[in-house]
Each structure stands twice: as structure tokens, then as C-alpha cells.
Design an enzyme around this catalytic site. Structure first.
Site, PDB file in Angstrom:
ATOM      1  N   GLU A   1       8.103 -20.826   2.574  1.00 16.60           N
ATOM      2  CA  GLU A   1       8.203 -19.389   2.259  1.00 16.60           C
ATOM      3  C   GLU A   1       9.216 -19.137   1.140  1.00 16.60           C
ATOM      4  O   GLU A   1      10.009 -18.189   1.172  1.00 16.60           O
ATOM      5  CB  GLU A   1       8.553 -18.578   3.514  1.00 16.60           C
ATOM      6  CG  GLU A   1       7.580 -18.735   4.662  1.00 16.60           C
ATOM      7  CD  GLU A   1       6.176 -18.190   4.389  1.00 16.60           C
ATOM      8  OE1 GLU A   1       5.972 -17.509   3.372  1.00 16.60           O
ATOM      9  OE2 GLU A   1       5.284 -18.458   5.210  1.00 16.60           O
ATOM     10  N   ALA A   2       9.171 -19.977   0.119  1.00 21.35           N
ATOM     11  CA  ALA A   2      10.134 -19.928  -0.986  1.00 21.35           C
ATOM     12  C   ALA A   2      10.061 -18.639  -1.793  1.00 21.35           C
ATOM     13  O   ALA A   2      11.018 -18.278  -2.485  1.00 21.35           O
ATOM     14  CB  ALA A   2       9.935 -21.129  -1.906  1.00 21.35           C
TER      15      ALA A   2
ATOM     16  N   CYS B   1     -12.137 -18.560  -1.794  1.00 22.17           N
ATOM     17  CA  CYS B   1     -12.517 -17.222  -1.339  1.00 22.17           C
ATOM     18  C   CYS B   1     -13.741 -17.366  -0.438  1.00 22.17           C
ATOM     19  O   CYS B   1     -14.412 -18.399  -0.433  1.00 22.17           O
ATOM     20  CB  CYS B   1     -12.859 -16.380  -2.572  1.00 22.17           C
ATOM     21  SG  CYS B   1     -13.455 -14.707  -2.256  1.00 22.17           S
TER      22      CYS B   1
ATOM     23  N   GLN C   1       5.544  -7.652   3.921  1.00 14.65           N
ATOM     24  CA  GLN C   1       5.051  -7.303   5.253  1.00 14.65           C
ATOM     25  C   GLN C   1       4.582  -8.612   5.860  1.00 14.65           C
ATOM     26  O   GLN C   1       3.573  -9.180   5.432  1.00 14.65           O
ATOM     27  CB  GLN C   1       3.892  -6.311   5.186  1.00 14.65           C
ATOM     28  CG  GLN C   1       3.300  -5.989   6.553  1.00 14.65           C
ATOM     29  CD  GLN C   1       2.111  -5.055   6.451  1.00 14.65           C
ATOM     30  OE1 GLN C   1       2.192  -4.017   5.808  1.00 14.65           O
ATOM     31  NE2 GLN C   1       1.012  -5.435   7.081  1.00 14.65           N
ATOM     32  N   LEU C   2       5.340  -9.127   6.824  1.00 15.90           N
ATOM     33  CA  LEU C   2       4.995 -10.412   7.413  1.00 15.90           C
ATOM     34  C   LEU C   2       3.672 -10.315   8.151  1.00 15.90           C
ATOM     35  O   LEU C   2       3.376  -9.311   8.793  1.00 15.90           O
ATOM     36  CB  LEU C   2       6.099 -10.873   8.364  1.00 15.90           C
ATOM     37  CG  LEU C   2       7.476 -11.097   7.727  1.00 15.90           C
ATOM     38  CD1 LEU C   2       8.476 -11.529   8.778  1.00 15.90           C
ATOM     39  CD2 LEU C   2       7.407 -12.102   6.596  1.00 15.90           C
ATOM     40  N   GLY C   3       2.900 -11.377   8.068  1.00 19.45           N
ATOM     41  CA  GLY C   3       1.623 -11.400   8.760  1.00 19.45           C
ATOM     42  C   GLY C   3       0.869 -12.673   8.452  1.00 19.45           C
ATOM     43  O   GLY C   3       1.243 -13.440   7.563  1.00 19.45           O
TER      44      GLY C   3
ATOM     45  N   TYR D   1      -3.804 -10.736   6.101  1.00 15.13           N
ATOM     46  CA  TYR D   1      -4.017 -11.211   4.734  1.00 15.13           C
ATOM     47  C   TYR D   1      -5.211 -12.147   4.658  1.00 15.13           C
ATOM     48  O   TYR D   1      -5.515 -12.867   5.610  1.00 15.13           O
ATOM     49  CB  TYR D   1      -2.778 -11.977   4.231  1.00 15.13           C
ATOM     50  CG  TYR D   1      -1.570 -11.107   4.054  1.00 15.13           C
ATOM     51  CD1 TYR D   1      -1.363 -10.402   2.873  1.00 15.13           C
ATOM     52  CD2 TYR D   1      -0.637 -10.984   5.069  1.00 15.13           C
ATOM     53  CE1 TYR D   1      -0.251  -9.588   2.715  1.00 15.13           C
ATOM     54  CE2 TYR D   1       0.479 -10.167   4.925  1.00 15.13           C
ATOM     55  CZ  TYR D   1       0.662  -9.483   3.739  1.00 15.13           C
ATOM     56  OH  TYR D   1       1.756  -8.684   3.576  1.00 15.13           O
TER      57      TYR D   1
END
Length: 196
Positions: A86-87, A143, A168-170, A175
Site C-alpha cells: 500500500e505504498a 478488465c 476510501q479503504l475497500g 473497487y
């Protein structure tokens, strides 16, 4: 010579799984690879990094690690590699500190994260890593249409969202990776339109 790496990909491209596998490879050779993540990322627990495929490991917060190193540089003498998940959530100064560690302590630093947010704009940490990194590698995925996914679409109730806070974490519930065409058109797969 050690290098600073940025390995980026959209949501669901196996960035975390890749980070955990790299750490495992170091451990298998009895090397000390430090696994880090930002405090902001609390989805899987406070000091846990967990991939969507279920593999996980304990980690240290970036902020705590850098504070410890500031207090005692000898910590770096026992470190073979630093792996950061999560850089994109790093601050500019943190990315610069890791570049310094690469250059002055000859320790490779491998960063994994998103390049852009749900609006297609660079995160602060990603921007600085792109500016500083020796090696920038994309971890590709596709995709729903089969084309290369390049965008992180934030979704709700079967629609692509265009407004909101950058962070917004998720996960899969919030996403989905889309190609440029379907991101720009806001077109989701039938499954995503019906189930979210």
C-alpha cells in the site's frame, strides 16, 4: 547495488500476494526482509497484511519503523530487504527516506501499490516513487472485457463513482479494475452492475 522499486497495479492485480511471496523467498534463504504498511491501512487488522487469495503475514507500520530507524540506525544492519505494501499512502518524505536507505545502506526497497486513485489521479506516495525509483514495474490484470485494466473504478450500487474523498479503504465490494474505455464510459460488467 541496491535499488528502489515501485511495482504498481490496479485493484485485484495481486500486488499484496506478490509482496508476500517476495518476503517468503527472502525468509526461505534465511534473509531478514522487513514487511511494512502504512497505519492508514486497517482493513485486515492493525499489523497484518493479507492478500485476497488468503495468504497473510505480520508486518510493521511504516511510521513505527522509520521512527525506530531514526532512533537507532543499527536496525538497518540486520535488514536484507524492505518490502512495502500500500505504498501509495506514503507521504513524500517517507518515500524520500526509503530512497536514502537504498542509497546509503545498500538495502533494496520494494514498494507495492496503486499508481492512481479512482479519479485516475496520482497518489502522493506513488508520484514521489515514480520520480525517485530505479525500477518501475506494472503488475498487469484485465478488465471484464479482457483488455488491460488501467483504472481503479470506485463502485456503489452498480455504478462507477466520480466524486468523493481520495482515500476510501475497500476491496472487491468497493473497487474494480477497468480498461480506459470502460472506465471513461463508466461501464461495469453485468455481474458488477447487478451485485454491487
Amino acid at each position: 547495488m541496491a535499488k528502489l522499486y515501485f511495482r504498481f497495479g490496479v485493484m485485484g492485480s495481486s500486488k499484496t500476494a506478490n509482496a508476500l511471496m517476495v518476503r517468503y523467498n527472502y525468509a526461505e534463504k534465511e534473509k531478514n526482509a522487513i514487511l511494512l504498511k502504512p497505519k492508514l491501512d486497517s482493513r485486515d487488522g492493525e499489523k497484518i497484511i493479507k492478500s485476497r487469495i488468503g495468504i497473510e503475514s505480520n508486518c510493521i507500520f511504516i511510521e513505527d519503523f522509520l521512527k525506530d530507524v531514526e532512533d537507532d540506525k543499527t536496525i538497518l544492519h540486520h535488514c536484507s530487504c524492505i518490502i512495502i505494501d500500500e505504498a501509495q499512502f506514503m507521504k513524500t518524505k517517507q518515500a524520500e527516506t526509503f530512497a536514502y536507505i537504498v542509497d546509503y545502506y545498500n538495502i533494496p526497497v520494494i514498494c507495492y501499490g496503486l499508481k492512481t486513485d479512482f479519479k485516475g489521479e496520482l497518489f502522493e506516495g506513488s508520484r514521489r516513487l515514480i520520480e525517485l525509483c530505479d525500477v518501475i514495474e506494472e503488475i498487469p490484470t484485465v478488465c471484464w472485457c479482457g483488455c488491460k485494466a488501467k483504472f481503479n473504478a470506485r463502485i456503489s450500487e452498480g455504478k462507477v463513482l466520480r466524486d468523493g474523498e481520495q482515500v476510501q479503504l475497500g476491496g472487491n465490494e468497493s473497487y474494480v479494475g477497468l480498461c480506459r474505455k470502460h472506465y471513461m464510459e463508466g461501464v461495469l460488467s453485468e455481474e458488477n452492475r447487478n451485485n454491487r
